[in-house]
Design a protein around this motif. Structure first.
Motif, PDB file in Angstrom:
ATOM      1  N   TRP B 103      -7.858 -23.195  36.093  1.00  0.00           N
ATOM      2  CA  TRP B 103      -7.550 -22.050  36.855  1.00  0.00           C
ATOM      3  C   TRP B 103      -7.616 -20.831  36.343  1.00  0.00           C
ATOM      4  CZ3 TRP B 103      -6.582 -20.656  41.440  1.00  0.00           C
ATOM      5  CH2 TRP B 103      -6.225 -21.589  42.685  1.00  0.00           C
ATOM      6  N   LYS B 104      -7.375 -20.775  34.757  1.00  0.00           N
ATOM      7  CA  LYS B 104      -7.665 -19.558  34.123  1.00  0.00           C
ATOM      8  C   LYS B 104      -8.870 -19.242  34.015  1.00  0.00           C
ATOM      9  CE  LYS B 104      -3.485 -19.728  31.500  1.00  0.00           C
ATOM     10  NZ  LYS B 104      -2.947 -20.691  30.504  1.00  0.00           N
ATOM     11  N   GLU B 105      -9.792 -20.317  33.775  1.00  0.00           N
ATOM     12  CA  GLU B 105     -11.356 -19.991  33.722  1.00  0.00           C
ATOM     13  C   GLU B 105     -11.783 -19.394  35.053  1.00  0.00           C
ATOM     14  OE1 GLU B 105     -13.133 -19.745  31.072  1.00  0.00           O
ATOM     15  OE2 GLU B 105     -15.243 -20.169  32.018  1.00  0.00           O
ATOM     16  N   LEU B 106     -11.470 -19.994  36.002  1.00  0.00           N
ATOM     17  CA  LEU B 106     -12.051 -19.453  37.357  1.00  0.00           C
ATOM     18  C   LEU B 106     -11.406 -18.152  37.486  1.00  0.00           C
ATOM     19  CD1 LEU B 106     -11.467 -22.580  40.002  1.00  0.00           C
ATOM     20  CD2 LEU B 106     -13.389 -21.705  38.984  1.00  0.00           C
ATOM     21  N   ASP B 107     -10.347 -17.767  37.337  1.00  0.00           N
ATOM     22  CA  ASP B 107      -9.857 -16.474  37.471  1.00  0.00           C
ATOM     23  C   ASP B 107     -10.854 -15.460  36.472  1.00  0.00           C
ATOM     24  OD1 ASP B 107      -8.059 -16.870  39.236  1.00  0.00           O
ATOM     25  OD2 ASP B 107      -6.501 -17.049  37.476  1.00  0.00           O
ATOM     26  N   ARG B 108     -11.057 -15.908  35.424  1.00  0.00           N
ATOM     27  CA  ARG B 108     -12.009 -15.080  34.691  1.00  0.00           C
ATOM     28  C   ARG B 108     -13.440 -15.161  35.581  1.00  0.00           C
ATOM     29  NH1 ARG B 108     -16.290 -15.221  31.070  1.00  0.00           N
ATOM     30  NH2 ARG B 108     -16.519 -17.492  31.449  1.00  0.00           N
ATOM     31  N   ILE B 109     -13.930 -15.962  35.971  1.00  0.00           N
ATOM     32  CA  ILE B 109     -15.317 -15.988  36.450  1.00  0.00           C
ATOM     33  C   ILE B 109     -15.194 -15.245  37.427  1.00  0.00           C
ATOM     34  CG2 ILE B 109     -16.577 -17.573  37.940  1.00  0.00           C
ATOM     35  CD1 ILE B 109     -15.913 -19.898  36.059  1.00  0.00           C
ATOM     36  N   ILE B 110     -14.171 -15.080  38.419  1.00  0.00           N
ATOM     37  CA  ILE B 110     -14.290 -13.976  39.734  1.00  0.00           C
ATOM     38  C   ILE B 110     -14.446 -12.672  39.169  1.00  0.00           C
ATOM     39  CG2 ILE B 110     -14.010 -15.495  41.623  1.00  0.00           C
ATOM     40  CD1 ILE B 110     -10.988 -14.730  41.267  1.00  0.00           C
ATOM     41  N   GLU B 111     -14.143 -12.413  38.048  1.00  0.00           N
ATOM     42  CA  GLU B 111     -14.099 -11.355  37.340  1.00  0.00           C
ATOM     43  C   GLU B 111     -15.290 -10.725  36.658  1.00  0.00           C
ATOM     44  OE1 GLU B 111     -11.578  -8.900  37.493  1.00  0.00           O
ATOM     45  OE2 GLU B 111     -10.549 -10.323  39.008  1.00  0.00           O
ATOM     46  N   ILE B 112     -16.453 -11.773  36.857  1.00  0.00           N
ATOM     47  CA  ILE B 112     -17.653 -11.426  36.185  1.00  0.00           C
ATOM     48  C   ILE B 112     -18.302 -10.265  37.008  1.00  0.00           C
ATOM     49  CG2 ILE B 112     -20.064 -12.216  35.540  1.00  0.00           C
ATOM     50  CD1 ILE B 112     -18.924 -15.255  34.945  1.00  0.00           C
ATOM     51  N   PRO B 113     -18.731  -9.120  36.232  1.00  0.00           N
ATOM     52  CA  PRO B 113     -18.989  -8.038  37.157  1.00  0.00           C
ATOM     53  C   PRO B 113     -20.464  -8.039  37.562  1.00  0.00           C
ATOM     54  CG  PRO B 113     -19.097  -7.598  34.887  1.00  0.00           C
ATOM     55  CD  PRO B 113     -18.477  -8.848  34.823  1.00  0.00           C
ATOM     56  N   TYR B 114     -20.784  -7.471  38.705  1.00  0.00           N
ATOM     57  CA  TYR B 114     -22.051  -7.317  39.170  1.00  0.00           C
ATOM     58  C   TYR B 114     -22.874  -6.442  38.170  1.00  0.00           C
ATOM     59  CZ  TYR B 114     -20.582  -9.098  43.593  1.00  0.00           C
ATOM     60  OH  TYR B 114     -20.165  -9.928  44.542  1.00  0.00           O
ATOM     61  N   ALA B 115     -24.263  -6.367  38.493  1.00  0.00           N
ATOM     62  CA  ALA B 115     -24.960  -5.613  37.388  1.00  0.00           C
ATOM     63  C   ALA B 115     -24.738  -4.106  37.838  1.00  0.00           C
ATOM     64  CB  ALA B 115     -26.364  -5.823  37.460  1.00  0.00           C
ATOM     65  N   ASN B 116     -24.700  -3.389  36.758  1.00  0.00           N
ATOM     66  CA  ASN B 116     -24.831  -2.048  36.914  1.00  0.00           C
ATOM     67  C   ASN B 116     -25.555  -1.202  38.029  1.00  0.00           C
ATOM     68  OD1 ASN B 116     -25.453   0.900  36.371  1.00  0.00           O
ATOM     69  ND2 ASN B 116     -24.098   0.930  34.566  1.00  0.00           N
ATOM     70  N   LYS B 117     -24.989  -0.338  38.835  1.00  0.00           N
ATOM     71  CA  LYS B 117     -25.749  -0.168  39.998  1.00  0.00           C
ATOM     72  C   LYS B 117     -26.857   0.531  39.697  1.00  0.00           C
ATOM     73  CE  LYS B 117     -22.388   0.191  43.510  1.00  0.00           C
ATOM     74  NZ  LYS B 117     -21.146   0.472  44.054  1.00  0.00           N
ATOM     75  N   MET B 118     -27.166   1.722  38.845  1.00  0.00           N
ATOM     76  CA  MET B 118     -28.382   2.306  38.472  1.00  0.00           C
ATOM     77  C   MET B 118     -29.382   1.221  38.121  1.00  0.00           C
ATOM     78  SD  MET B 118     -27.854   5.118  39.143  1.00  0.00           S
ATOM     79  CE  MET B 118     -29.201   6.136  38.365  1.00  0.00           C
ATOM     80  N   LEU B 119     -29.005   0.333  37.050  1.00  0.00           N
ATOM     81  CA  LEU B 119     -29.694  -0.681  36.709  1.00  0.00           C
ATOM     82  C   LEU B 119     -30.305  -1.648  38.041  1.00  0.00           C
ATOM     83  CD1 LEU B 119     -30.449  -1.388  33.722  1.00  0.00           C
ATOM     84  CD2 LEU B 119     -28.942  -3.562  34.008  1.00  0.00           C
ATOM     85  N   GLN B 120     -29.646  -1.814  38.863  1.00  0.00           N
ATOM     86  CA  GLN B 120     -30.055  -2.623  40.004  1.00  0.00           C
ATOM     87  C   GLN B 120     -31.031  -1.831  40.879  1.00  0.00           C
ATOM     88  OE1 GLN B 120     -27.613  -4.415  42.787  1.00  0.00           O
ATOM     89  NE2 GLN B 120     -25.840  -4.594  41.394  1.00  0.00           N
ATOM     90  N   ILE B 121     -30.822  -0.329  40.950  1.00  0.00           N
ATOM     91  CA  ILE B 121     -31.694   0.470  41.757  1.00  0.00           C
ATOM     92  C   ILE B 121     -33.001   0.477  41.013  1.00  0.00           C
ATOM     93  CG2 ILE B 121     -32.278   2.746  42.217  1.00  0.00           C
ATOM     94  CD1 ILE B 121     -28.962   2.872  42.737  1.00  0.00           C
ATOM     95  N   PHE B 122     -33.137   0.585  39.570  1.00  0.00           N
ATOM     96  CA  PHE B 122     -34.168   0.611  38.687  1.00  0.00           C
ATOM     97  C   PHE B 122     -34.922  -0.601  38.911  1.00  0.00           C
ATOM     98  CE2 PHE B 122     -36.138  -0.405  34.920  1.00  0.00           C
ATOM     99  CZ  PHE B 122     -37.132   0.662  34.607  1.00  0.00           C
ATOM    100  N   TRP B 123     -34.238  -1.735  38.936  1.00  0.00           N
ATOM    101  CA  TRP B 123     -35.037  -2.997  38.690  1.00  0.00           C
ATOM    102  C   TRP B 123     -35.549  -3.287  40.147  1.00  0.00           C
ATOM    103  CZ3 TRP B 123     -37.386  -5.416  35.246  1.00  0.00           C
ATOM    104  CH2 TRP B 123     -36.961  -5.205  33.912  1.00  0.00           C
ATOM    105  N   ALA B 124     -35.047  -2.682  41.443  1.00  0.00           N
ATOM    106  CA  ALA B 124     -35.413  -2.833  42.632  1.00  0.00           C
ATOM    107  C   ALA B 124     -36.755  -2.170  42.915  1.00  0.00           C
ATOM    108  CB  ALA B 124     -34.393  -2.487  43.582  1.00  0.00           C
ATOM    109  N   GLY B 125     -36.718  -0.865  42.031  1.00  0.00           N
ATOM    110  CA  GLY B 125     -38.047  -0.237  41.992  1.00  0.00           C
ATOM    111  C   GLY B 125     -38.982  -1.063  41.437  1.00  0.00           C
ATOM    112  N   ILE B 126     -38.779  -1.473  40.180  1.00  0.00           N
ATOM    113  CA  ILE B 126     -39.772  -2.356  39.588  1.00  0.00           C
ATOM    114  C   ILE B 126     -40.202  -3.532  40.508  1.00  0.00           C
ATOM    115  CG2 ILE B 126     -40.042  -4.282  37.599  1.00  0.00           C
ATOM    116  CD1 ILE B 126     -39.964  -1.593  36.187  1.00  0.00           C
TER     117      ILE B 126
END
Lengths: 147, 259
Positions: B103-126
């Motif tokens: 259970w604790k591990e699952l709670d940790r997993i849903i906290e894994i963040p999304y990639a940084n927004k600027m990074l996402q925008i940059f890579w979408a350009g790439i």
């Protein structure tokens, strides 16, 4: 060819970022995608049709994805989905829909049929390699341990 | 009896995370069954649809059945979480986790963040630039496709949390890219406008969903294959409508002559 490899590498990595794949796996995702794309180009070069080339490329790519998944101890899906991006007929379904909207009915049929064929070829490629026994990939981990 | 119930809750939770973050239905079902049998659950059954999970378990005496149902709308794809739950299920099978720790591990997993927004925008350009090249554009086209892909992703990120239907998002997204392409092309940037538009639109096109739906058909999961297929086709049509409308308007205004 080298440029193609680099381009496909970065194309795959860009999708890995957008799909939030763990950072440690980017390079391996990129290699998987690039290898698949090169396999596609080579098979087209020796005269295979787009459908057959997609099948061959997917088979090669899935093999790499399974190897990396054993080597990096991560689910195959991660490498497979990322690596498939250059091959997947995204442009095919887009152009089919585009011609449909633009009213070019003959192009709709020819593009649509080709897209479905390619998608089936890719799915078959994945199924074939996924059916290989795990034993074939176990050697990679053993070699790691001995090192 | 309590333990059986907790196993049910744990598997449902794991399945929910998997499905919400873009795992295939049959894989979710497989993982849930694996976790349950690792904890010696009796009579565990899971039925997974592309947007929902049903699971039931009995108390060990077969007197009472517990059932749990979840509606799981598809979220933004996060393969990092999928991989983490997969790893967890493998560790559970290997006996490394008690139910509480899992259970604790699952709670940790849903906290894994999304990639940084600027990074996402940059890579979408790439992404736009590289796919423009792959589809046969030249070097110049690729450079122009970079800002187009980035602009599209800025738009997608800015509407992500608002209650706009996916259909409208994709129509507007397609239109936006086509408009950018037209304007840039009108200023003499880029040699092949259709390649530029195609490349930068690709982050939205559900090519993988389309291929996966065919895979679902092959693995005998017709229900989930059908719903994915229809979804992929519908979304693509929305994008094409957006692009088509804008290009037509552009045509009337005498822009994008190379079409």
């Amino acid at each position: 060819m080298i440029i193609d490899f680099i381009v496909a590498f970065f194309a795959t990595v860009s999708f890995s970022v957008l799909f939030n794949i763990p950072r440690q796996q980017y390079i391996y995702c990129g290699i998987t995608g690039a290898v698949g794309w090169i396999a596609y180009l080579l098979s087209s070069y020796i005269g295979l049709s787009a459908v057959l080339a997609s099948f061959v490329a997917t088979a090669v790519l899935t093999y790499f994805a399974r190897m990396f998944s054993v080597y990096r101890k991560t689910a195959v899906t991660v490498f497979l989905i990322a690596g498939l991006f250059p091959l997947v007929p995204g442009s095919g379904i887009y152009y089919t829909a585009y011609y449909f909207v633009m009213g070019e009915n003959q192009m709709v049929v020819s593009k649509g049929v080709e897209t479905v064929k390619i998608a089936i070829a890719i799915a078959l490629g994945i199924v074939c390699i996924s059916a290989l026994p795990n034993k074939m990939f176990a050697g990679i981990r053993r070699r790691e341990r001995n090192r | 009896m309590q333990e059986q119930r907790r196993i049910l809750d744990l598997t449902i939770r794991a399945g929910e995370i998997l499905l919400h973050n873009g795992a295939e239905a049959f894989r979710v079902q497989e993982t849930m069954t694996k976790i349950a049998s690792a904890y010696d659950a009796t009579n565990f059954h899971a039925y997974v649809l592309p947007n929902g999970i049903f699971a039931s378990i009995d108390n060990r005496e077969r007197e009472v059945y517990f059932t749990n149902t979840r509606h799981v709308p598809l979220g933004p794809i996060h393969l990092g979480r999928v991989a983490a739950v997969n790893q967890l299920s493998r560790d559970i099978v290997a006996g490394k986790y008690t139910i509480d720790n899992a259970w604790k591990e699952l709670d940790r997993i849903i906290e894994i963040p999304y990639a940084n927004k600027m990074l996402q925008i940059f890579w979408a350009g790439i992404c736009g630039a590289t796919f423009c090249y792959i589809f046969g554009g030249d070097f110049f086209d690729s450079i122009v496709a970079f800002p187009m892909g980035a602009i599209l992703y800025i738009f997608l990120l800015s509407v992500a949390n608002k209650k706009i239907s996916r259909i409208m998002t994709h129509i507007i997204g397609g239109g936006l890219v086509a408009a950018c392409g037209l304007i840039l092309f009108e200023f003499g940037l880029g040699n092949h406008m259709d390649k530029m538009i195609m490349g930068s639109i690709l982050p939205m096109v559900p090519g993988v969903a389309f291929t996966n739906s065919i895979r679902d058909f092959f693995s005998g999961d017709h229900l989930s294959g059908m719903s994915r297929l229809i979804d992929a086709v519908l979304i693509t049509f929305c994008i094409a409508i957006g692009v088509g409308v804008v290009l037509n308007i552009g045509g009337y205004l005498g822009m994008g002559g190379a079409l």
